[in-house]
Scaffold this active site. Sequence first.
Site, mmCIF file in Angstrom:
data_model
loop_
_atom_site.group_PDB
_atom_site.id
_atom_site.type_symbol
_atom_site.label_atom_id
_atom_site.label_comp_id
_atom_site.label_asym_id
_atom_site.label_seq_id
_atom_site.Cartn_x
_atom_site.Cartn_y
_atom_site.Cartn_z
ATOM 1 N N GLY B 13 0.803 -1.223 0.000
ATOM 2 C CA GLY B 13 0.000 0.000 0.000
ATOM 3 C C GLY B 13 0.836 1.272 0.000
ATOM 4 O O GLY B 13 2.020 1.266 -0.328
ATOM 5 N N MET B 14 0.180 2.376 0.371
ATOM 6 C CA MET B 14 0.840 3.697 0.371
ATOM 7 C C MET B 14 1.606 3.863 1.680
ATOM 8 O O MET B 14 1.199 4.596 2.565
ATOM 9 C CB MET B 14 -0.235 4.785 0.217
ATOM 10 C CG MET B 14 0.309 6.198 0.194
ATOM 11 S SD MET B 14 1.327 6.570 -1.215
ATOM 12 C CE MET B 14 0.064 7.089 -2.374
ATOM 13 N N HIS B 15 2.728 3.178 1.820
ATOM 14 C CA HIS B 15 3.502 3.287 3.052
ATOM 15 C C HIS B 15 4.548 4.381 2.889
ATOM 16 O O HIS B 15 4.487 5.172 1.947
ATOM 17 C CB HIS B 15 4.089 1.938 3.454
ATOM 18 C CG HIS B 15 4.907 1.281 2.393
ATOM 19 N ND1 HIS B 15 6.268 1.280 2.404
ATOM 20 C CD2 HIS B 15 4.529 0.621 1.277
ATOM 21 C CE1 HIS B 15 6.705 0.638 1.327
ATOM 22 N NE2 HIS B 15 5.680 0.230 0.633
ATOM 23 N N ALA B 16 5.470 4.457 3.820
ATOM 24 C CA ALA B 16 6.345 5.622 3.878
ATOM 25 C C ALA B 16 7.148 5.872 2.607
ATOM 26 O O ALA B 16 7.227 6.987 2.127
ATOM 27 C CB ALA B 16 7.278 5.504 5.076
ATOM 28 N N ALA B 19 4.988 7.037 -0.463
ATOM 29 C CA ALA B 19 4.412 8.342 -0.134
ATOM 30 C C ALA B 19 5.493 9.417 -0.201
ATOM 31 O O ALA B 19 5.283 10.506 -0.737
ATOM 32 C CB ALA B 19 3.761 8.313 1.249
#
Lengths: 157, 91
Positions: B13-16, B19
């Site tokens: 997913g949209m992890h660090a 992002a």
Amino acid sequence: MLFQKKAKIMLAVADGNAVPLSEVPDEAFSSEILGKGFAVKPTSGTVYSPVDGTVESITESRHAYTLLSDDGLDILVHIGIDTVELKGEGFLSMVKEGDKIRAGDVLARADLDLINQKGFETVIPVVITNPERLSKTDFSLGKVLGGKSEALRYQLG
Amino acid sequence: MKEFTYKIEDPNGMHARPAGMLATFAKQFHADIRVNAGEKSADGKRLLSLMSLGAVHGTELTFCISGDDEDTAAAALEAFCKEKMKGNTKM
């Protein structure tokens, strides 16, 4: 005088050794592409907030905390490297999204032995992801106490 | 305004990392960049804002870009998503 604006302080996020981001074995951090900051190689798994502020988000896997400091800095506290893959195993959150926090409050507890056993680095980068707001930074690296030692003295631009 | 959608391919997913990479890339443009996922909306230039979308694998993101360089920004961001956000890099 040189110090027209009051210097502000960020605390170390764990007991251990504070090092420059360049020593983090992950290019996204070491190249400072995400922002400026420091990292702590922890000797204990309690992770503290470096600033007064608000918990903006916690990843589902509980290894990364984004904080908005009261003075407007966006701060990412990332426990370990590639630890998103542990899917939460070994991480206990002590805060919730939206919580107001003070510098030195406990954010999370991490099981450093387990993280090591699974083959991940435990180093904790602390990154200011809107570094354009900083005008001056002075890091205090070396041996630190989490939630107590000063790791960064900074001024806003 | 320019718009495009991108479905998250990164298994995490949209992890660090994604992002952060996206926010850093987006900052070079003047245009206002909003990234929407369902009911939530994020500032595409802020890592914290993007992470708070809580977007997981398969989430469809809608990028809304408006400003003087919106054409360039939209094309560059769409290419960036396709090439750099597949999840072969993690964090």
